[in-house]
Design an enzyme around this catalytic site. Sequence first.
Site, short mmCIF file in Angstrom:
data_model
loop_
_atom_site.label_atom_id
_atom_site.label_comp_id
_atom_site.label_asym_id
_atom_site.label_seq_id
_atom_site.Cartn_x
_atom_site.Cartn_y
_atom_site.Cartn_z
N LYS A 13 0.84 -1.21 0.00
CA LYS A 13 0.00 0.00 0.00
C LYS A 13 0.87 1.26 0.00
O LYS A 13 0.64 2.19 -0.77
CB LYS A 13 -0.93 0.03 1.22
CG LYS A 13 -1.87 -1.17 1.32
CD LYS A 13 -2.86 -1.02 2.49
CE LYS A 13 -2.23 -1.03 3.86
NZ LYS A 13 -1.55 -2.29 4.23
N ARG A 88 -9.50 0.61 9.19
CA ARG A 88 -9.13 -0.77 9.41
C ARG A 88 -10.22 -1.54 10.15
O ARG A 88 -10.05 -2.73 10.40
CB ARG A 88 -7.86 -0.82 10.26
CG ARG A 88 -6.57 -1.02 9.48
CD ARG A 88 -5.46 -0.87 10.48
NE ARG A 88 -4.26 -1.60 10.20
CZ ARG A 88 -3.16 -1.04 9.69
NH1 ARG A 88 -3.16 0.21 9.31
NH2 ARG A 88 -2.06 -1.76 9.57
N ARG A 127 11.72 -6.72 5.19
CA ARG A 127 11.53 -5.28 4.98
C ARG A 127 12.45 -4.47 5.91
O ARG A 127 12.62 -4.79 7.07
CB ARG A 127 10.07 -4.92 5.28
CG ARG A 127 9.79 -3.45 5.11
CD ARG A 127 8.34 -3.19 4.89
NE ARG A 127 7.55 -3.26 6.11
CZ ARG A 127 6.27 -2.92 6.16
NH1 ARG A 127 5.62 -2.54 5.07
NH2 ARG A 127 5.61 -3.01 7.29
N ARG A 160 11.40 -2.73 11.52
CA ARG A 160 10.34 -2.35 12.44
C ARG A 160 10.13 -3.45 13.46
O ARG A 160 10.16 -4.63 13.13
CB ARG A 160 9.04 -2.12 11.66
CG ARG A 160 8.97 -0.76 11.02
CD ARG A 160 7.81 -0.64 10.05
NE ARG A 160 6.53 -1.11 10.56
CZ ARG A 160 5.38 -0.99 9.89
NH1 ARG A 160 5.36 -0.40 8.70
NH2 ARG A 160 4.25 -1.44 10.39
N ARG A 171 -0.53 -9.69 13.16
CA ARG A 171 -1.10 -8.60 12.35
C ARG A 171 -1.98 -9.17 11.23
O ARG A 171 -3.00 -8.57 10.87
CB ARG A 171 0.02 -7.72 11.77
CG ARG A 171 0.69 -6.87 12.85
CD ARG A 171 2.04 -6.34 12.40
NE ARG A 171 1.93 -5.37 11.33
CZ ARG A 171 2.93 -5.11 10.47
NH1 ARG A 171 4.08 -5.74 10.57
NH2 ARG A 171 2.75 -4.21 9.54
P1 AMP Z 1 0.91 0.09 9.28
O1 AMP Z 1 2.15 0.87 9.08
O2 AMP Z 1 -0.26 0.61 8.50
O3 AMP Z 1 1.12 -1.39 9.09
O4 AMP Z 1 0.49 0.29 10.83
C1 AMP Z 1 1.34 -0.13 11.87
C2 AMP Z 1 0.55 -0.28 13.17
O5 AMP Z 1 -0.03 0.98 13.52
C3 AMP Z 1 -0.62 -1.26 13.11
O6 AMP Z 1 -0.24 -2.60 13.32
C4 AMP Z 1 -1.50 -0.72 14.24
O7 AMP Z 1 -0.99 -1.07 15.51
C5 AMP Z 1 -1.33 0.79 14.08
N1 AMP Z 1 -2.34 1.34 13.13
C6 AMP Z 1 -2.10 1.94 11.93
N2 AMP Z 1 -3.25 2.32 11.34
C7 AMP Z 1 -4.25 1.95 12.20
C8 AMP Z 1 -5.66 2.05 12.16
N3 AMP Z 1 -6.31 2.60 11.12
N4 AMP Z 1 -6.36 1.54 13.21
C9 AMP Z 1 -5.74 1.01 14.27
N5 AMP Z 1 -4.41 0.87 14.37
C10 AMP Z 1 -3.66 1.34 13.35
#
Ligand code: AMP
Length: 214
Positions: A13, A88, A127, A160, A171
């Site tokens: 994404k 989400r 990654r 990360r 996740r």
């Molecule tokens: P991402 O970089 O989008 O994979 O997000 C990393 C982490 O941030 C996720 O595993 C969640 O813990 C938190 N996070 C990001 N976006 C959201 C969202 N829309 N709702 C809840 N938690 C989020």
Amino acid sequence: MDFILLGPPGAGKGTQAKLMIDKWNTPQVSTGDILRAAVREGTTLGVEAKGFMDRGELVPDRVVIGIIAERLREEDATDGFILDGFPRTIPQADALQEILDDLGRNIDHVISIEVDDEELVNRLTGRRMCKECGESFHVVFNPSAREGICDRCSGELYQRDDDKEATIRQRLTVYSEQTQPLIAYYEKQGKLRRIEGTGSIEEIFSRVLKAAGN
Ligand code: AMP
């Protein structure tokens, strides 16, 4: 154009959002990036979010909805935005609809990038991200020219905490339980465009363009 990019962690994404920014000249709004910046800076938001993120769980809806409600009202988002990693959950999608109704706008396309779980685990364990600019690399599929150093800004690359295998599996489970229902949600609204998320970055981008009617 107002877009949502939907897809499991590691689907690409963020990578596609970067290409879309150049094409449509609209900002990428990534709740993950905003939360990681808050964690780095040690703000109240960051302190609250960190534990959830490290465990691979979702940060509570009210927190991320607050972030988005503010961010979409900023000046650079008035002509469009690319939402990456939000919504989400169904309550987040409902809240987004209310925010957009308030602003008199509407989502044009929800692009769902589809990749199977084993491929995602391979992608995410390899990654590496830049501490400075957030650029992402992969130790096998997209290595930086100098190991551990960002090609774009020479910042230090790191893995990360939530890209370790056990957290990745968690996740993916969270995605299928809490986020996948959004596929049917947007399908019902006639906004969902599914695309296959494997192949080169350029191939996937040409599918994104086609999905957006270009
Ligand atoms: P991402 O970089 O989008 O994979 O997000 C990393 C982490 O941030 C996720 O595993 C969640 O813990 C938190 N996070 C990001 N976006 C959201 C969202 N829309 N709702 C809840 N938690 C989020």
